[in-house]
Design a protein around this motif. Structure first.
Motif, PDB file in Angstrom:
ATOM      1  N   THR A   1       5.610   3.261   3.917  1.00 16.71           N
ATOM      2  CA  THR A   1       4.662   4.319   3.549  1.00 16.71           C
ATOM      3  C   THR A   1       4.590   5.426   4.589  1.00 16.71           C
TER       4      THR A   1
ATOM      5  N   ASN B   1      -8.252  -1.230   2.400  1.00 17.12           N
ATOM      6  CA  ASN B   1      -6.920  -0.792   2.810  1.00 17.12           C
ATOM      7  C   ASN B   1      -5.940  -1.958   2.862  1.00 17.12           C
TER       8      ASN B   1
ATOM      9  N   LYS C   1       2.991   5.450   7.251  1.00 15.03           N
ATOM     10  CA  LYS C   1       1.605   5.557   7.691  1.00 15.03           C
ATOM     11  C   LYS C   1       1.266   4.362   8.563  1.00 15.03           C
TER      12      LYS C   1
ATOM     13  N   CYS D   1      -2.763  -1.501   0.355  1.00 13.55           N
ATOM     14  CA  CYS D   1      -1.461  -1.157   0.931  1.00 13.55           C
ATOM     15  C   CYS D   1      -0.397  -2.173   0.516  1.00 13.55           C
TER      16      CYS D   1
ATOM     17  N   TYR E   1      -3.342   5.033   7.403  1.00 10.41           N
ATOM     18  CA  TYR E   1      -3.313   4.688   5.987  1.00 10.41           C
ATOM     19  C   TYR E   1      -4.726   4.714   5.421  1.00 10.41           C
TER      20      TYR E   1
ATOM     21  N   VAL F   1       3.891  -1.749   6.303  1.00 11.78           N
ATOM     22  CA  VAL F   1       3.277  -0.515   5.806  1.00 11.78           C
ATOM     23  C   VAL F   1       3.892   0.696   6.495  1.00 11.78           C
TER      24      VAL F   1
ATOM     25  N   LEU G   1      -1.334   1.505   9.774  1.00  8.12           N
ATOM     26  CA  LEU G   1      -2.479   0.725   9.310  1.00  8.12           C
ATOM     27  C   LEU G   1      -3.382   0.429  10.499  1.00  8.12           C
TER      28      LEU G   1
END
Length: 552
Positions: free
Chosen positions: A310, A339, A312, A343, A164, A306, A314
């Motif tokens: 998303t 981040n 993605k 996020c 991310y 996350v 983290l």
């Protein structure tokens, strides 16, 4: 090679016998006579010529590939010179023909397994055996070992999701870092939106055999779609007022994972009562049935949330436990902190879209935590408990006699301090709770230690209690009666060129109130006054909560 060895043995045989025989031995005499005869001959065969002759006779057959004559000559010469050994060593296959088979010793077979790491649901690696390759195969075929390395590399857990990064979103938010209080107050007013990503960072000290010690909050992160604000409060004398107002604003949603714990951390460190703190895990379980079936708890780690919304990963590395009080922060720390705040906002936007698709209504007030309301509820609970104890003690007390001796009669009202005659409205309406231990306990002359006996009667306490120190009482008067700002009080108590520290003056006022509970004051003003310096709230928190009727 055997012919060469046999020829060499023949040439060295007389010398060996000569060395092994005693001087008077007949064998030594025979060797001596044989050497004399050889010395009288005209053409003695040297060792070098005999070896070369043997090589010249056999080299052509080695090159042609037929080893029959080599085998015969070697065996014949070995039979003539040295008897065959009981267990001769095998000849290397390079010198053997394809038609001759020599038994080989069975090599040791030891298997090697390459553990393959697989990722479980908890993120831990579990070893699994892969294809077994014998040691002899790896030694004779190096490419086999390369295949094992490749299998190990392929079997290691590979991050299938990209990391991310707030830089991947449009518009790319600007990261603004500030260690200045005034600058933070100006920048925080630029944040827009009904919801903000929110996070905190602080230093945790680990020592062997001791409980980890948490420092005060060092960094506050707030993010909207266009700006990520990093406020390093550890570098400031006090918590920025505008940042505090946003955190305590009920109309602005603050988003995060385990966010209530962050709010409680701010209350312990600075006395801030955060409001409208929305837990992302609880919100995801409310709007997404699949997430609710996979996660039974409302508090879910930020990395998992996350990853779910998303696609993605983290990154949570060593930066997480780095020194967040260092000035300035490193680029890695800024990227990590940015981040974490950004996020949370992106996950919230995705959950809002899912709620719209499923027809679910989001009520942030119902889903969020409000520490201000919780504080008021605990105050009311403590007041009810105190009222119940007071009523119980009044009903259980024996009736007093009307004929009280004059010596035991209460002191007249004129003997009371003049300050108690006109208390302020805020202090008179709030009953003083019983004395309990706090950061700086009261000290009474002639009183036993806390917990050994009860406080003396009011008449006795008034006569034996120590009065506030003059410097403490002067600081109290400048703050309460003259309503002077803190910098002016610091200068008035010493000098303008060399004023007292803010924390010192705050401690003076608190100690004056501790020494004389009859001094009037406003609790709300006292809280705001203590919060004017970063560490004063944590220093005097227990006593303030006790006086405010707060029950943990």
């Amino acid at each position: 090679m055997m012919a060469m060895a046999n020829a060499l043995k023949e040439t060295k045989l007389p010398t060996t016998l000569c060395r092994m025989s005693p001087p008077s031995s007949p064998s030594r005499a025979r060797v001596r006579s044989a050497s004399q005869l050889a010395g009288t001959s005209h053409n003695p065969p040297p060792l070098k010529s005999r070896l070369l002759a043997t090589l010249d006779a056999e080299i052509s057959q080695w090159l042609s590939g037929s080893d029959a004559s080599l085998k015969d000559s070697a065996n014949t010469r070995a039979a003539k010179s040295v008897p065959p050994a009981a267990d001769p060593k095998p000849i290397h296959p390079f010198f053997m023909g394809s038609q001759t088979s020599v038994p080989k010793p069975k090599p040791r077979e030891r298997s090697k397994t390459a553990p393959a790491a697989t990722t479980t649901s908890k993120g831990k690696a579990r070893a699994q055996p892969v294809t077994v390759i014998l040691e002899r195969d790896i030694e004779n075929h190096p490419e086999g070992a390369m295949e094992v390395d490749d299998q190990d590399a392929a079997a290691e857990p590979v991050i299938s999701l990209p990391l991310y990064s707030y830089k991947d979103y449009t518009p790319t938010p600007a990261v603004v870092y500030t260690p200045d209080e005034e600058e933070a107050n100006d920048l925080v007013q630029c944040l827009k939106g009904p919801a903000l990503g929110f996070d905190l960072e602080w230093v945790v000290t680990f020592r062997r055999g001791k409980t980890p010690m948490s420092h005060r909050t060092a960094l506050v992160q707030l993010s909207d779609a266009r700006m990520i604000l990093l406020v390093q409060v550890s570098a400031m004398k006090k918590f920025p007022q505008k940042v505090k107002e946003i955190i305590e604003n009920q109309d602005i949603i603050k988003l995060g994972a385990n966010i209530k714990n962050d709010g409680q951390k701010l209350f312990r460190d600075f006395g801030i009562l955060a409001r409208n703190l929305v837990e992302l895990g609880a919100l995801a379980r409310h709007v997404d049935p699949s997430f609710a079936s996979a996660h039974k708890r409302s508090i879910v780690s930020l990395a998992k949330v996350v990853e779910a919304y998303t696609q993605k990963s983290l990154d949570k590395g060593k930066v997480r436990t780095s020194n967040w009080e260092i000035q300035p922060l490193s680029q890695a720390q800024k990227f990590y902190a940015a981040n974490d705040a950004h996020c949370a906002l992106m996950v919230y936007n995705r959950l809002v879209a899912i709620a719209a698709e499923n027809g679910v209504v989001i009520d942030p007030i119902a889903l969020g935590a409000d520490l201000a309301k919780e504080y008021q509820l605990k105050q009311a609970k403590a007041a009810n408990i105190a009222a119940g104890r007071a009523s119980a003690s009044s009903t259980s007390a024996p009736p007093t006699s009307t004929s009280t001796p004059p010596a035991l009669a209460p002191a007249p009202s004129a003997a009371k301090p003049p300050s108690s005659a006109a208390p302020s409205s805020s202090s008179s309406s709030r009953p003083r709770p019983a004395s309990t231990p706090y950061s700086r306990p009261l000290v009474f002359a002639g009183e036993a230690p806390a917990g050994t006996s009860s406080r003396p009667a009011p008449s006795t306490a008034a006569s034996t209690r120590e009065h506030p120190r003059p410097q403490h009482l002067r600081a109290y008067n400048l703050w309460h009666h003259r309503d002077m700002p803190l910098p002016d009080i610091c200068a008035a108590l010493r000098s303008k060129d060399n004023p007292l520290a803010h924390s010192t003056v705050i401690s003076y006022v608190v100690r004056a109130l501790q020494a004389d509970p009859a001094l009037p004051f406003s609790m709300e003003r006292l809280k705001a006054f203590v919060q004017l310096e970063g560490g004063s709230w944590e220093r005097h928190r227990e006593w303030i909560l006790q006086m405010d009727g707060y029950s943990k």
